[in-house]
Write an enzyme that holds these catalytic residues in place. Structure first.
Site, PDB file in Angstrom:
ATOM      1  CD  GLU A 201      -3.133  -0.767   1.543  1.00 64.50           C
ATOM      2  OE1 GLU A 201      -2.622  -0.257   2.944  1.00 64.50           O
ATOM      3  OE2 GLU A 201      -3.816  -2.194   2.451  1.00 64.50           O
ATOM      4  CD  GLU A 282      -8.770  -1.996   9.371  1.00 63.79           C
ATOM      5  OE1 GLU A 282      -8.502  -0.985   8.913  1.00 63.79           O
ATOM      6  OE2 GLU A 282      -9.289  -2.813   8.368  1.00 63.79           O
ATOM      7  CG  ASP A 307     -11.775  -4.480   6.706  1.00 68.26           C
ATOM      8  OD1 ASP A 307     -12.371  -5.253   5.806  1.00 68.26           O
ATOM      9  OD2 ASP A 307     -10.924  -4.259   6.032  1.00 68.26           O
ATOM     10  CE  LYS A 332     -10.508  -3.726   3.384  1.00 60.06           C
ATOM     11  NZ  LYS A 332     -10.033  -4.791   3.558  1.00 60.06           N
ATOM     12  CE  LYS A 383      -7.421   0.774   5.468  1.00 61.65           C
ATOM     13  NZ  LYS A 383      -7.724  -0.038   6.275  1.00 61.65           N
TER      14      LYS A 383
HETATM   15  P1  PGA Z   1      -6.471  -6.348   1.760  1.00 60.09           P
HETATM   16  O1  PGA Z   1      -6.173  -4.820   3.491  1.00 60.09           O
HETATM   17  O2  PGA Z   1      -6.914  -5.247   0.353  1.00 60.09           O
HETATM   18  O3  PGA Z   1      -4.850  -7.111   1.209  1.00 60.09           O
HETATM   19  O4  PGA Z   1      -7.007  -7.035   2.115  1.00 60.09           O
HETATM   20  C1  PGA Z   1      -7.047  -4.141   1.940  1.00 60.09           C
HETATM   21  C2  PGA Z   1      -6.526  -3.256   3.909  1.00 60.09           C
HETATM   22  O5  PGA Z   1      -7.626  -3.524   4.295  1.00 60.09           O
HETATM   23  O6  PGA Z   1      -6.319  -2.231   3.913  1.00 60.09           O
END
Ligand code: PGA
Length: 409
Positions: A201, A282, A307, A332, A383
């Site tokens: 990220e 989180e 999440d 998401k 995020k």
């Molecule tokens: P992931 O993590 O896309 O690999 O599931 C994303 C996040 O929680 O930022």
């Protein structure tokens, strides 16, 4: 709205993995959307169909159906695809295929209605009767140190984050870029250039020996900003992503070669929350630990964010609401697989007084849909990773643009 053409193709994401991009055409407009992919996925996410198979199924079964219909509303379009799929987790058409079409349709419809995408989403979310134009940009949560499944280092926690406290997004973004630069320079001095890389990220990955050490580094820089500016410019927060260091057979969590029972992990989190004044935490426990979440959610002054526990899924969210497991929710869209269902989950969380945080995935494209989604939902936060690398910056650049548009309204 009638579609005059529709295509679905394969492109590559930030991890150089294949993913889907859809393009829809009406008489006067066209619109695209592409799909990210997660690495630390929960067991409750919509099925991801292999991109080649998704293109095949689209051309064989879906395209002609879409071109033969007239879709008045987003829900009609999404429900049509959900029904055509006919499974509980979208395993026939793939959550990735359905979502790519759903998001492209939203963009196309917004253009046809002469609306900014965030306005279009806001109207869908609230219903025209309760329409309130979006008036603020959600707090950006910058992931500046990467660990867990997103980096090759010893950190168990996945994301070490900073949240600027500036009143405008533009100022906060600028400050975060300075913070990120200073962090990179410090890490260079401490570990040497060859020991530093970027995680999935865009945050730094270095040989920190413990989660504590990573927080310590952020706290130090944050204090320097305080002495320079005379005000607290950043809050610290974190995504533990505890699923990835949970040992199911033992009901224990492994941190730094040590095994923690859920009670011990609770104490460890409590220590970090107080020592580093964390504003949000989180996924402190694994994806089924509703009661451990509820216990830590009693802590004051820190948002407990769900999440993997909730997976942008209404039935998982209802369970979490009933057990008061968290007070903030990660949204998401690709966990559930359509825009309409994403909005349903957001409404449910909002009604229960939870904060919303719209999130990217670790494998991203340059599609900036989530920026408009976060503004359209009046989310508390967004995020989108570090203030670096093109697929993360695209979201922040769109937020800069939206801030300008909103300030003119
Ligand atoms: P992931 O993590 O896309 O690999 O599931 C994303 C996040 O929680 O930022």
């Amino acid at each position: 709205m009638r579609l005059s053409d529709a295509t679905v193709k394969i492109i590559f994401d930030s991890r150089r993995q294949e993913t889907l991009t859809a393009e829809l055409f009406s008489e006067n407009f066209s619109a695209c959307a592409s799909i990210p992919s997660g690495k630390s996925r929960s067991s409750f996410e919509a099925f991801v169909l292999a991109p080649h198979r998704a293109v095949e199924i689209f051309n064989k079964e879906v395209k002609s159906e879409l071109l033969s219909k007239d879709f008045l509303f987003q829900e009609d379009f999404d429900n049509f695809l959900i029904k055509l799929d006919g499974t509980n987790n979208k395993s026939r058409l793939g959550g990735n295929l359905i979502l790519s079409l759903s998001l492209a349709f939203a963009r196309l419809k917004a253009k046809a209605e002469g609306l900014e995408l965030f306005d279009y989403i806001n109207k869908l979310y609230r219903g025209s009767l309760h329409y309130l134009p979006p008036s603020f940009i959600p707090k950006p949560i910058f992931n500046v140190i990467n660990g867990g499944a997103h980096a090759k280092n010893k950190l168990e926690f996945q994301e070490f984050q900073i949240i600027p406290q500036h009143s405008s997004f533009k100022d906060g973004f600028e400050a975060a870029r300075k913070f990120y630069k200073e962090l990179g320079e410090n890490l260079n001095k401490e570990f040497g250039k060859e020991e530093i890389s970027l995680g999935d990220e865009g945050g730094y990955s270095t040989p920190f020996r413990s989660n504590d050490e990573a927080f310590q580094e952020l706290k130090q820089i944050s204090s320097k900003f305080f002495w320079r500016t005379g005000s607290f410019s950043f809050h610290l927060s974190c995504d533990a992503a505890a699923n990835s260091f949970f040992i199911k057979s033992e009901n224990k969590y492994k941190i730094n070669e040590e095994k923690f029972s859920p009670e011990e992990l609770y104490l460890y989190h409590e220590h970090l929350i107080h020592k580093y004044s964390l504003i949000a935490l989180e996924d402190p426990f694994c994806e089924n630990a509703f009661s451990d979440f509820s216990k830590i959610n009693k802590q004051k002054g820190v948002y407990i964010i769900a999440d993997d526990l909730t997976s942008t899924n209404p039935s998982r969210l209802k369970m979490a609401i009933n057990s008061a497991s968290a007070d903030a929710l990660i949204i998401k869209p690709n966990q559930i697989g359509s825009l309409s269902e994403t909005l349903e989950v957001a409404r449910l969380a909002h009604k229960s007084g939870w904060q919303l945080i719209v999130s990217h995935r670790s494998g991203e494209t340059e599609d900036d849909f989530i920026a408009d989604l976060a503004v359209g939902l009046s989310a508390w936060g967004i995020k989108a990773g570090a203030p670096a690398t093109p697929e993360r910056l695209s979201k922040y650049h769109r937020l800069l643009e939206i801030e300008k548009i909103i300030s003119r309204l």
